[in-house]
Design an enzyme around this catalytic site. Structure first.
Site, short mmCIF file in Angstrom:
data_model
loop_
_atom_site.label_atom_id
_atom_site.label_comp_id
_atom_site.label_asym_id
_atom_site.label_seq_id
_atom_site.Cartn_x
_atom_site.Cartn_y
_atom_site.Cartn_z
N ASN A 31 0.88 -1.18 0.00
CA ASN A 31 0.00 0.00 0.00
C ASN A 31 0.90 1.22 0.00
OD1 ASN A 31 0.46 0.97 2.83
ND2 ASN A 31 -0.33 -1.08 3.26
N GLY A 39 -2.09 -9.69 3.88
CA GLY A 39 -1.91 -10.39 2.61
C GLY A 39 -0.46 -10.70 2.29
N ASP A 41 1.83 -8.68 1.35
CA ASP A 41 2.69 -7.64 1.93
C ASP A 41 3.16 -8.08 3.32
OD1 ASP A 41 3.94 -5.22 2.37
OD2 ASP A 41 2.09 -4.03 2.53
N SER A 130 -3.69 -6.62 -6.34
CA SER A 130 -5.03 -6.03 -6.13
C SER A 130 -6.18 -7.03 -5.99
CB SER A 130 -5.40 -5.02 -7.23
OG SER A 130 -4.74 -3.79 -7.04
N THR A 131 -5.91 -8.34 -6.22
CA THR A 131 -7.04 -9.28 -6.25
C THR A 131 -7.41 -9.84 -4.87
OG1 THR A 131 -5.68 -11.24 -6.65
CG2 THR A 131 -6.44 -10.01 -8.59
N GLY A 132 -6.73 -9.38 -3.82
CA GLY A 132 -7.07 -9.82 -2.46
C GLY A 132 -7.85 -8.74 -1.75
N1 AR6 Z 1 2.28 -15.62 -2.00
C1 AR6 Z 1 1.61 -15.37 -3.15
N2 AR6 Z 1 0.42 -14.76 -3.21
C2 AR6 Z 1 -0.14 -14.40 -2.04
C3 AR6 Z 1 0.47 -14.61 -0.78
C4 AR6 Z 1 1.74 -15.27 -0.80
N3 AR6 Z 1 2.40 -15.51 0.32
N4 AR6 Z 1 -0.36 -14.14 0.19
C5 AR6 Z 1 -1.46 -13.65 -0.43
N5 AR6 Z 1 -1.33 -13.82 -1.76
P1 AR6 Z 1 -3.35 -9.04 -1.21
P2 AR6 Z 1 -3.97 -6.54 -2.64
C6 AR6 Z 1 -2.25 -13.44 -2.85
O1 AR6 Z 1 -4.55 -8.89 -0.34
O2 AR6 Z 1 -5.30 -7.06 -3.02
C7 AR6 Z 1 -2.16 -5.47 2.12
O3 AR6 Z 1 -2.62 -5.22 3.42
C8 AR6 Z 1 -3.72 -13.28 -2.51
O4 AR6 Z 1 -4.35 -14.55 -2.48
O5 AR6 Z 1 -2.09 -9.47 -0.57
O6 AR6 Z 1 -3.13 -5.87 -3.68
C9 AR6 Z 1 -1.33 -4.32 1.58
O7 AR6 Z 1 -0.58 -3.69 2.60
C10 AR6 Z 1 -4.19 -12.43 -3.67
O8 AR6 Z 1 -4.46 -13.25 -4.80
O9 AR6 Z 1 -3.00 -7.66 -1.98
C11 AR6 Z 1 -2.39 -3.42 1.03
O10 AR6 Z 1 -2.97 -2.63 2.04
C12 AR6 Z 1 -2.97 -11.58 -4.02
O11 AR6 Z 1 -1.87 -12.17 -3.31
C13 AR6 Z 1 -3.43 -4.37 0.49
O12 AR6 Z 1 -3.27 -5.56 1.26
C14 AR6 Z 1 -3.09 -10.12 -3.60
O13 AR6 Z 1 -3.77 -10.05 -2.37
C15 AR6 Z 1 -3.17 -4.72 -0.95
O14 AR6 Z 1 -4.22 -5.53 -1.43
#
Ligand code: AR6
Length: 182
Positions: A31, A39, A41, A130-132
């Protein structure tokens, strides 16, 4: 899932934990604060250790005092991770699709690839940005990610290899279905 190769073998689709990838760089779906989060991050900062956050704080202080803009990307070291660099990018929050989300998401991929090329990196791994937590529909995100990488690789020798790392086999399968590749 067995790994699938696209774009002359230069794009490889895998499922698993991106923090375990041994490539030159992994991309963090961060972020704009760059101070960590949930997630992927959270997983990257936990597995990489405090060195990554320290570099992020320097970047905030020296280059982005107001935060990293959506669609922008910056590189740090990777601390204790097997990768050598982390490229932090900020994906768009999904607001329904009429707020420039697709351009911003596409820019995340392009800017991350540009940073990798600038560092002369051979390989880079992306999560599904962005997909989480940010709620971007996975099908739309898949097409945008693929097109952005295809267009970049078309005119660039580096990085040689791009990985799309899907956390679950179901998400990897969905990507292949959307791209009509199964
Ligand atoms: N390895 C690979 N993919 C992963 C892992 C991992 N260890 N963990 C989660 N994913 P997200 P966003 C996938 O939510 O939507 C954070 O708080 C997950 O299943 O991590 O871009 C940041 O600080 C999904 O498909 O990221 C921001 O505030 C993908 O990674 C916010 O979340 C992205 O999910 C960003 O949200």
């Amino acid at each position: 899932m067995e790994e699938k190769k696209l774009i002359n073998g230069r794009l490889i689709i895998v499922s698993g934990d991106i923090t375990r990838m041994t490539c030159d760089a992994i991309v963090n779906a961060a972020n704009s604060s760059l101070m960590g989060g949930g997630g992927v991050d959270g997983a990257i900062h936990r597995a990489g250790g405090p060195g990554i956050l320290k570099e992020c704080k320097e970047i905030r202080k020296n280059r982005y005092p107001d935060g990293l803009p959506t669609g922008e990307a910056v590189a740090t070291g990777a601390g204790n991770l097997p990768a050598h660099h982390v490229i932090h990018t900020v994906g768009p929050v999904w607001h329904g699709g009429n707020s420039g989300e697709s351009e911003k998401l596409s820019r995340c991929y392009r800017r991350s690839l540009e940073e990798a090329a600038k560092l002369k990196l051979k390989s880079i791994a992306f999560p599904a940005i962005s997909t989480g937590i940010y709620g971007y529909p996975k099908e739309n995100a898949a097409r945008i990610a693929y097109n952005a990488v295809y267009n970049f690789l078309d005119s660039a020798d580096l990085p040689q290899t791009v990985y799309f790392v899907f956390y679950s086999p179901g998400d990897a399968a969905l990507f292949m279905d959307v791209m009509d590749l199964r």
